[in-house]
Design an enzyme around this catalytic site. Structure first.
Site, PDB file in Angstrom:
ATOM      1  N   LYS A 163       0.151   4.306  -0.300  1.00 37.63           N
ATOM      2  CA  LYS A 163      -0.462   5.520   0.293  1.00 37.63           C
ATOM      3  C   LYS A 163      -0.201   6.745  -0.599  1.00 37.63           C
ATOM      4  O   LYS A 163      -0.198   6.609  -1.815  1.00 37.63           O
ATOM      5  CB  LYS A 163       0.042   5.715   1.727  1.00 37.63           C
TER       6      LYS A 163
ATOM      7  N   SER B 161       3.194  -2.206  10.483  1.00 36.04           N
ATOM      8  CA  SER B 161       4.635  -2.256  10.781  1.00 36.04           C
ATOM      9  C   SER B 161       5.282  -3.600  10.472  1.00 36.04           C
ATOM     10  O   SER B 161       6.148  -4.068  11.223  1.00 36.04           O
ATOM     11  CB  SER B 161       4.892  -1.851  12.239  1.00 36.04           C
TER      12      SER B 161
ATOM     13  N   GLU C 145      -5.645  -4.900  10.550  1.00 37.81           N
ATOM     14  CA  GLU C 145      -4.612  -3.886  10.781  1.00 37.81           C
ATOM     15  C   GLU C 145      -4.929  -3.126  12.060  1.00 37.81           C
ATOM     16  O   GLU C 145      -5.727  -2.180  12.037  1.00 37.81           O
ATOM     17  CB  GLU C 145      -4.576  -2.902   9.608  1.00 37.81           C
TER      18      GLU C 145
ATOM     19  N   GLY D 172       2.749  -1.217   4.333  1.00 32.35           N
ATOM     20  CA  GLY D 172       2.767   0.203   3.997  1.00 32.35           C
ATOM     21  C   GLY D 172       4.184   0.673   3.758  1.00 32.35           C
ATOM     22  O   GLY D 172       4.765   0.457   2.690  1.00 32.35           O
ATOM     23  N   GLY D 173       4.769   1.308   4.769  1.00 38.75           N
ATOM     24  CA  GLY D 173       6.092   1.911   4.656  1.00 38.75           C
ATOM     25  C   GLY D 173       7.133   1.025   3.970  1.00 38.75           C
ATOM     26  O   GLY D 173       7.848   1.480   3.070  1.00 38.75           O
TER      27      GLY D 173
ATOM     28  N   GLY E 214       2.190   2.206  10.811  1.00 41.17           N
ATOM     29  CA  GLY E 214       3.151   3.302  10.674  1.00 41.17           C
ATOM     30  C   GLY E 214       3.849   3.673  11.968  1.00 41.17           C
ATOM     31  O   GLY E 214       4.518   4.698  12.052  1.00 41.17           O
TER      32      GLY E 214
ATOM     33  N   HIS F 293      -9.620   1.223   4.891  1.00 48.02           N
ATOM     34  CA  HIS F 293      -8.313   1.392   5.544  1.00 48.02           C
ATOM     35  C   HIS F 293      -8.485   2.331   6.746  1.00 48.02           C
ATOM     36  O   HIS F 293      -9.276   3.277   6.682  1.00 48.02           O
ATOM     37  CB  HIS F 293      -7.291   1.955   4.556  1.00 48.02           C
TER      38      HIS F 293
ATOM     39  N   ASN G 290       0.874  -1.179   0.000  1.00 50.02           N
ATOM     40  CA  ASN G 290       0.000   0.000   0.000  1.00 50.02           C
ATOM     41  C   ASN G 290       0.910   1.227   0.000  1.00 50.02           C
ATOM     42  O   ASN G 290       1.531   1.537   1.018  1.00 50.02           O
ATOM     43  CB  ASN G 290      -0.891  -0.047   1.256  1.00 50.02           C
TER      44      ASN G 290
ATOM     45  N   GLU H  18      -6.836   4.719   7.797  1.00 49.08           N
ATOM     46  CA  GLU H  18      -6.641   6.148   7.509  1.00 49.08           C
ATOM     47  C   GLU H  18      -7.901   6.743   6.890  1.00 49.08           C
ATOM     48  O   GLU H  18      -8.225   7.908   7.098  1.00 49.08           O
ATOM     49  CB  GLU H  18      -5.400   6.338   6.621  1.00 49.08           C
TER      50      GLU H  18
HETATM   51  P1  PGA Z   1       2.685   0.209   7.710  1.00 51.98           P
HETATM   52  O1  PGA Z   1       1.242   0.445   7.047  1.00 51.98           O
HETATM   53  O2  PGA Z   1       3.213  -1.084   7.155  1.00 51.98           O
HETATM   54  O3  PGA Z   1       3.496   1.402   7.299  1.00 51.98           O
HETATM   55  O4  PGA Z   1       2.468   0.128   9.185  1.00 51.98           O
HETATM   56  C1  PGA Z   1       0.347  -0.605   6.836  1.00 51.98           C
HETATM   57  C2  PGA Z   1      -0.914  -0.083   6.201  1.00 51.98           C
HETATM   58  O5  PGA Z   1      -1.328   1.027   6.534  1.00 51.98           O
HETATM   59  O6  PGA Z   1      -1.522  -0.750   5.356  1.00 51.98           O
END
Ligand code: PGA
Length: 257
Positions: free
Chosen positions: A11, A212, A167, A233-234, A173, A96, A9, A98
């Site tokens: 973002k 994470s 999640e 994500g990251g 994050g 998600h 992802n 967010e």
């Molecule tokens: P992250 O994000 O791996 O940076 O924690 C996961 C996500 O939001 O799907």
């Protein structure tokens, strides 16, 4: 055997140049591809055409990060399910955290989007998860049950082509992943709830973990019996790290029953 997925992802990150570089590098993962293991990337909308161009003759798939709950019309700034399909997407992330917490999307809106995605031919990746306050108040199960209930209100087959991503909001994050056993417990609970809510898909439904995930914690997470992959994500923005996670994932996923 349940299908296993590794989803990146991205973002709101990237530029035409960095996306080209990232896509070029992750195309290498094809060499390690196995039939039960699927890699999907979800770039920002404006890079979907570029992604389609780069990945069209590969095993890799791509998807949207969100979509509107309506089919088309005067919805400034929104993107429809049909538009995603037009750019070769087969998947769409929905709900998600967010979207839920920064943009106020409700369980009801998300359920409507899931319904539309399925009707349009997109496989929804339904994200669910509790906040830290909810976990501390021992509300994790209640929150997750409600998030699922609203979707299944549309019919017990609404998760038929879906993927679920657990999640925990406190892990996204933050660098603090859920402990593998902690995540496993929730994944098992989700499967039980899906069954309880009348869906007989519970055993086949892929449930991914997100929050994470890095190469250093991927193995312990992916080894858990009810964790069918990851939503990253990251770490998905760094091709070397993402491919490292993919390598760990592919070697474990290939042996799962
Ligand atoms: P992250 O994000 O791996 O940076 O924690 C996961 C996500 O939001 O799907």
């Amino acid at each position: 055997m349940r299908k296993q997925y590794l989803i990146g992802n991205w973002k709101m990150h990237g530029s035409k140049t960095s996306v080209a570089e990232l896509l070029n590098n992750i195309k290498d993962s094809e060499k390690k591809d196995q039939s039960n293991v699927n890699m999907i990337v979800c770039p920002p909308y404006v890079f979907l055409e570029q992604t389609q161009e780069f990945l069209k003759n590969t095993q890799l798939q791509w998807g949207g990060q969100n979509m509107a709950a309506e089919q088309e019309g005067p919805y400034t700034g929104e993107i429809s399910a049909l538009m995603l399909l037009d750019f070769g997407c087969r998947y769409v992330l929905l709900g998600h955290s967010e979207r839920r917490h920064l943009y106020g999307e409700t369980d009801a809106q998300i359920a409507k989007k899931i319904d539309l995605a399925i009707k349009t031919g997109l496989a929804p990746i339904l994200c669910v998860g509790e906040t830290l306050a909810e976990r501390q108040a021992k509300l994790t199960n209640t929150v997750l049950r409600t998030q699922l209930e609203k979707v299944l209100d549309y019919g017990s087959d609404r998760l038929k082509t879906a993927i679920i991503a657990y999640e925990p909001v406190w892990a996204i994050g933050t660098g603090i992943s859920a402990q593998p056993e902690q995540a496993q417990e929730v994944h098992q609970f989700l499967r039980e709830q899906i069954k309880f809510l009348g869906s007989d898909l519970a055993q086949e439904l892929p449930i991914l973990y997100g929050g994470s995930v890095k190469a250093s914690n991927a193995e312990a997470l992916f080894r858990m019996p009810d964790i069918d992959g990851g939503l990253i994500g990251g770490a998905s923005l760094d091709a070397v790290e993402f491919l490292r996670i993919y390598g760990i994932f592919a070697s474990i996923a290939g042996h799962k029953i």
